[in-house]
Design an enzyme around this catalytic site. Structure first.
Site, PDB file in Angstrom:
ATOM      1  N   HIS A 365       0.959  -1.202   0.155  1.00 29.66           N
ATOM      2  CA  HIS A 365      -0.019   0.007  -0.065  1.00 29.66           C
ATOM      3  C   HIS A 365       0.931   1.277   0.005  1.00 29.66           C
ATOM      4  O   HIS A 365       0.531   2.208  -0.548  1.00 29.66           O
ATOM      5  CB  HIS A 365      -1.031   0.033   1.183  1.00 29.66           C
ATOM      6  CG  HIS A 365      -2.241  -0.926   0.900  1.00 29.66           C
ATOM      7  ND1 HIS A 365      -3.179  -0.642   0.122  1.00 29.66           N
ATOM      8  CD2 HIS A 365      -2.345  -2.363   1.332  1.00 29.66           C
ATOM      9  CE1 HIS A 365      -3.916  -1.472   0.026  1.00 29.66           C
ATOM     10  NE2 HIS A 365      -3.536  -2.652   0.782  1.00 29.66           N
ATOM     11  N   ARG A 472     -11.732   3.323  -3.059  1.00 34.74           N
ATOM     12  CA  ARG A 472     -11.444   2.563  -1.803  1.00 34.74           C
ATOM     13  C   ARG A 472     -12.050   2.939  -0.611  1.00 34.74           C
ATOM     14  O   ARG A 472     -11.646   4.025  -0.186  1.00 34.74           O
ATOM     15  CB  ARG A 472      -9.941   2.502  -1.692  1.00 34.74           C
ATOM     16  CG  ARG A 472      -9.110   1.941  -2.782  1.00 34.74           C
ATOM     17  CD  ARG A 472      -7.753   1.904  -2.440  1.00 34.74           C
ATOM     18  NE  ARG A 472      -6.916   1.119  -3.778  1.00 34.74           N
ATOM     19  CZ  ARG A 472      -6.192   2.026  -4.504  1.00 34.74           C
ATOM     20  NH1 ARG A 472      -6.349   3.255  -4.627  1.00 34.74           N
ATOM     21  NH2 ARG A 472      -5.642   1.124  -5.387  1.00 34.74           N
ATOM     22  N   ARG A 508     -15.812   0.115  -4.107  1.00 35.23           N
ATOM     23  CA  ARG A 508     -15.558  -1.184  -3.451  1.00 35.23           C
ATOM     24  C   ARG A 508     -16.266  -1.075  -1.994  1.00 35.23           C
ATOM     25  O   ARG A 508     -15.939  -0.121  -1.267  1.00 35.23           O
ATOM     26  CB  ARG A 508     -14.116  -1.415  -3.368  1.00 35.23           C
ATOM     27  CG  ARG A 508     -13.864  -2.868  -3.051  1.00 35.23           C
ATOM     28  CD  ARG A 508     -12.465  -3.146  -3.029  1.00 35.23           C
ATOM     29  NE  ARG A 508     -11.508  -2.295  -2.299  1.00 35.23           N
ATOM     30  CZ  ARG A 508     -10.258  -2.257  -2.490  1.00 35.23           C
ATOM     31  NH1 ARG A 508      -9.587  -3.112  -3.220  1.00 35.23           N
ATOM     32  NH2 ARG A 508      -9.819  -1.272  -1.625  1.00 35.23           N
ATOM     33  N   GLU A 606      -9.985 -11.715  -7.377  1.00 33.12           N
ATOM     34  CA  GLU A 606      -8.708 -11.630  -6.682  1.00 33.12           C
ATOM     35  C   GLU A 606      -8.180 -12.988  -5.999  1.00 33.12           C
ATOM     36  O   GLU A 606      -7.062 -13.031  -5.317  1.00 33.12           O
ATOM     37  CB  GLU A 606      -8.640 -10.268  -5.718  1.00 33.12           C
ATOM     38  CG  GLU A 606      -9.853 -10.443  -4.980  1.00 33.12           C
ATOM     39  CD  GLU A 606      -9.809  -9.062  -4.019  1.00 33.12           C
ATOM     40  OE1 GLU A 606      -8.730  -8.588  -4.036  1.00 33.12           O
ATOM     41  OE2 GLU A 606     -10.850  -8.796  -3.551  1.00 33.12           O
ATOM     42  N   ASP A 630      -3.943  -8.798  -5.424  1.00 32.62           N
ATOM     43  CA  ASP A 630      -4.054 -10.055  -4.740  1.00 32.62           C
ATOM     44  C   ASP A 630      -4.255 -11.284  -5.517  1.00 32.62           C
ATOM     45  O   ASP A 630      -3.685 -12.405  -5.249  1.00 32.62           O
ATOM     46  CB  ASP A 630      -5.430  -9.804  -3.969  1.00 32.62           C
ATOM     47  CG  ASP A 630      -5.216  -9.175  -2.517  1.00 32.62           C
ATOM     48  OD1 ASP A 630      -4.004  -9.198  -2.223  1.00 32.62           O
ATOM     49  OD2 ASP A 630      -5.974  -8.500  -2.123  1.00 32.62           O
ATOM     50  N   CYS A 677      -8.335  -3.645 -12.248  1.00 29.12           N
ATOM     51  CA  CYS A 677      -7.956  -2.107 -11.495  1.00 29.12           C
ATOM     52  C   CYS A 677      -6.907  -2.301 -10.418  1.00 29.12           C
ATOM     53  O   CYS A 677      -6.557  -1.623  -9.698  1.00 29.12           O
ATOM     54  CB  CYS A 677      -9.312  -1.776 -10.394  1.00 29.12           C
ATOM     55  SG  CYS A 677      -9.673  -3.371  -9.258  1.00 29.12           S
TER      56      CYS A 677
END
Length: 757
Positions: A365, A472, A508, A606, A630, A677
């Site tokens: 991240h 997000r 999401r 994912e 992921d 994405c």
């Protein structure tokens, strides 16, 4: 055995330089194994040479003088084979090479083991005996274990030694530290080392200007901790037996002792700032306690550490109150064991030039946030001696993953040139902002922005984003001290939806767990990425899920540009349950008189199981969105935040490419669109393949959008399919990347995959 290893590793990690670290190793190994000689040869993997760097037993004058290639001698044989060599009479071996200056003609028994770090032979650890006798298996396994355990410590010490110029043959700028590309670009600036609060091991060295003020700062913190301990004693008196409260007396004794306080003050007077001086004092005490045989005294190690952390915390709290812009000079390159979002947020945006982290990978991240901010990042620099680089000049190459500390003038001038060319390239790309994202043969590939912060809205719009492919929603949850209420969420979501209307916004649902924790909702798990995260949490807490769904639908009233995206779906049962709750939230709002509409719903692909159930999933939802971060992690069994294996993480792995093709084909069989994405969409090489797969849209950080638009507009669909066909015939990800980089260079897009234009 374990005690020996722990002692050696601790002493090596505490060594001030490479020379001291190697001397500790040879002395300790010789003492504890009862051998006549212990020596260490360090290797230069580029020239395939070995240099005798330390010895206890050989002629001291030979240290630093004896040099041989991997093709020479028994030591070279160990390095060449990367396995132990054990001989009862070394001179009889055909590879034996005699160096008169060492005085080793007296020794017959020879055992050498390689020291290997990240597949590289760093050196050879050798023990020798007078007697003609083969070393027994126990000695071999002990030495192999020592070599393996010390590999990381030697690599760390070697990096420190390189910085301090111990190896005069190689300057640090000729041998940069190697990490992983995190965010493209070149950062040139001043290293500012940051550490988590009260993490005493992560504290860097820093020169002190006002010794008296620094001593007062330290003594003030000691006084506060002393008061704190006395308060604890008062609270516990009567509640615990006197024997148990004696610990607090021991704490007070240590706080009043010359060994803890006096030694730290002495180190401050020698020029180190108070936290660095405290770190060295605590390390010395820990090493002393650890060497003791008495089990009770060994346990006091944690008491010393605890006191050190308490004093450090007090100093850091005071420093936090006094912070000003001088802490972060212009051109700050933020460096740490692990850079967090909050650490990045503390630096004024106009002052930060780049990020270098010991841990993490391209898809951690921190790297994602760096790309969103448009700053270069290098991740996974495992050998970076963090505590020694504060305020050094640093160059971080976000394309190659190289980090230069105190580079030479020649290296600096070259990167200044490349940085200038990068700026020219970025300026030139602005002309693409209003152009359509379509291939040279007219195939439209809409480009959307990934975002999570309200502050990202303007940059995303300015970049020419056609909407938001991934919003997000966890960020509004992470910046609060409690779960946000339905109305709080509605206001945030409405702001985003209005800003982009009529362009679509895909939100999401809450995706926490794994490496994204909420401070007020801690999740402690042994294996968090395979644990309670994403949709699993929200299905277990429908009150949280329903509040978020209601807030999203209410925010969408009158705009109708909302799409919902469900994360971490791994089974059809989870999807069916989530769809029931979505319909329930919609029905409840209609009953309450809200003019809501049921938004389009998609699933994030994912987890590998969704790839193989993509047909059934596509029948139930309106679209699929592939999260390559992921999906790659789970397909390759690679923790993307683990520096030891981060180099194995690559979305261009043939297995990942085949999984993507299967997913796209399944969705299209049911007439459903597919977006990507994940970070692969913002990778020029990855984007070229995704276009060839027929992916309907790509979503990425705003800083990557114009670069990817340049890729899309430079290739035909036919050419992208050719590249995909070639990639699918290759067997290794590095082959795929090399092929794609060559194709991008050929297409005039080389400035997207390396520094410069």
């Amino acid at each position: 055995m374990f005690s020996l290893l722990r002692t050696i590793v601790q002493e090596v990690n505490a060594a001030r330089n490479l020379e001291q670290a190697l001397e500790i190793i040879v002395r300790r190994v010789k003492e504890n194994l009862g051998v006549d000689v212990c020596s260490i040869y360090l290797s230069n993997t580029e020239t395939r040479e070995l240099l005798l760097m330390a010895s206890d037993g050989l002629n001291p004058e030979s240290v630093g003088q004896v040099r041989l290639s991997w093709e020479q001698g028994l030591v070279g044989l160990v390095a060449e084979r990367a396995e132990p060599v054990n001989l009862d009479n070394a001179p009889d071996h055909p590879r034996y090479l005699y160096f008169p200056e060492t005085g080793e003609e007296r020794y017959h028994a020879f055992l050498g083991v390689p020291v290997i770090h990240h597949r590289k032979v760093l050196g050879v650890l050798v023990v020798q005996q007078h007697a003609e006798t083969r070393f027994d298996e126990d000695t071999v396994t002990v030495l192999v274990t020592i070599g393996a355990q010390l590999a990381g410590a030697i690599a760390h010490a070697e990096a420190i030694g390189s910085l301090e110029g111990l190896q005069t043959e190689q300057r640090v700028d000729s041998r940069p530290l190697q990490g992983l590309p995190g965010a493209s670009g070149v950062a040139i600036g001043t290293a500012v080392v940051v550490a988590p609060f009260a993490d005493i091991d992560a504290i860097p060295d820093r020169k002190v200007e006002d010794v008296v003020a620094e001593q007062e700062r330290f003594l003030s913190a000691v006084g506060q901790v002393r008061d704190e301990v006395r308060e604890m004693m008062d609270r516990m008196n009567g509640a615990l037996p006197s024997a148990d409260t004696a610990l607090f007396d021991a704490y007070l004794m240590m706080l009043d002792s010359d060994s803890l306080v006096g030694d730290t003050l002495e180190r401050i007077r020698a020029g180190n700032w108070a936290p660095g001086a405290l770190r060295d004092t605590v390390t010395e005490h820990v090493r002393a306690f650890d060497a003791m045989e008495d089990a009770y005294l060994k346990e006091r190690v944690e008491d010393v550490r605890d006191l050190g952390r308490r004093i450090l915390y007090r100093m850091q709290q005071e420093g936090k109150q006094d912070d000003d812009d001088r802490e972060y000079p212009r051109g700050t390159v933020l460096i740490g064991e692990e850079i967090t979002a909050s650490m990045l947020a503390e630096v004024p945006p106009e002052r930060i030039a780049g990020v270098v982290s010991v841990r993490g990978s391209r898809t951690s991240h921190t790297a994602i946030l760096a790309r969103a901010m448009g700053i270069p990042a290098v991740m996974g620099v495992t050998d970076l001696p963090v505590s020694r680089v504060d305020r050094c000049t640093v160059i971080a190459d976000g394309y190659s993953g190289r980090v230069y500390v105190n580079p030479s003038e020649a290296v600096s001038l070259e990167y200044i040139r490349l940085q200038r060319e990068e700026a020219e390239l970025s300026q030139g790309l602005l002309s693409y902002r209003e152009l359509l994202s379509e291939t040279t043969d007219g195939i439209r590939v809409p480009l959307y922005a990934n975002t999570g912060l309200v502050s990202d809205i303007r940059p995303s719009l300015n970049s020419g984003a056609e909407g938001v492919g991934l919003y997000r929603t966890e960020f509004p949850f992470m910046v609060r001290e409690r779960f946000p209420g339905e109305e709080e969420q509605r206001q945030v979501y409405r702001q985003v939806l209005e800003a982009f209307a009529p362009r679509p916004v895909t939100m999401r649902t809450l995706d926490v767990g794994g490496d994204k924790a909420l401070p007020y909702f801690p999740i402690q798990e042994d294996n968090p990425f395979l644990g309670w995260r994403g949709i699993r949490i929200t299905l277990d807490h429908p009150e949280i899920f329903l509040a978020q769904l209601r807030a999203m639908m209410k925010a969408n009233v009158g705009l109708d540009n909302l799409a919902l995206l469900l994360p971490m779906i791994s089974s059809l049962g989870e999807l069916d349950e989530a769809m029931q709750l979505i319909r329930r939230a919609h029905a409840e709002l209609l009953e309450e008189g809200e003019a809501v509409t049921l938004p389009r719903v998609g699933v994030m692909v994912e987890v590998p199981s969704t790839v193989f159930q993509a047909d059934s999933i596509a029948e139930r939802v309106d679209f699929l969105s592939i999260g390559t971060n992921d999906l790659t992690q789970y397909l390759l069994a690679v923790d993307r935040n683990n520096g030891r294996v981060a180099d194995l993480f690559d979305s261009l792995h043939p297995a990942v490419l085949k999984a993507l093709v299967c997913t796209v084909e399944a969705a299209h069989r049911h007439g459903k669109p597919v977006s990507v994405c994940g970070e692969m969409a913002g990778d020029p090489a990855g984007a070229a393949l995704l276009v060839g797969m027929g992916v309907d849209s790509l979503s990425m950080s705003a800083s990557s959008l114009l670069r990817i638009k340049w890729v899309v507009r430079s290739l035909s669909m036919g050419r992208s399919r050719e590249l995909l066909d070639q990639a699918l015939r290759l067997e290794r990800p590095e082959q795929v990347r090399a092929m794609l980089n060559a194709a991008l260079e050929e297409a005039g897009l080389g400035g997207l995959v390396r520094a410069g234009k």
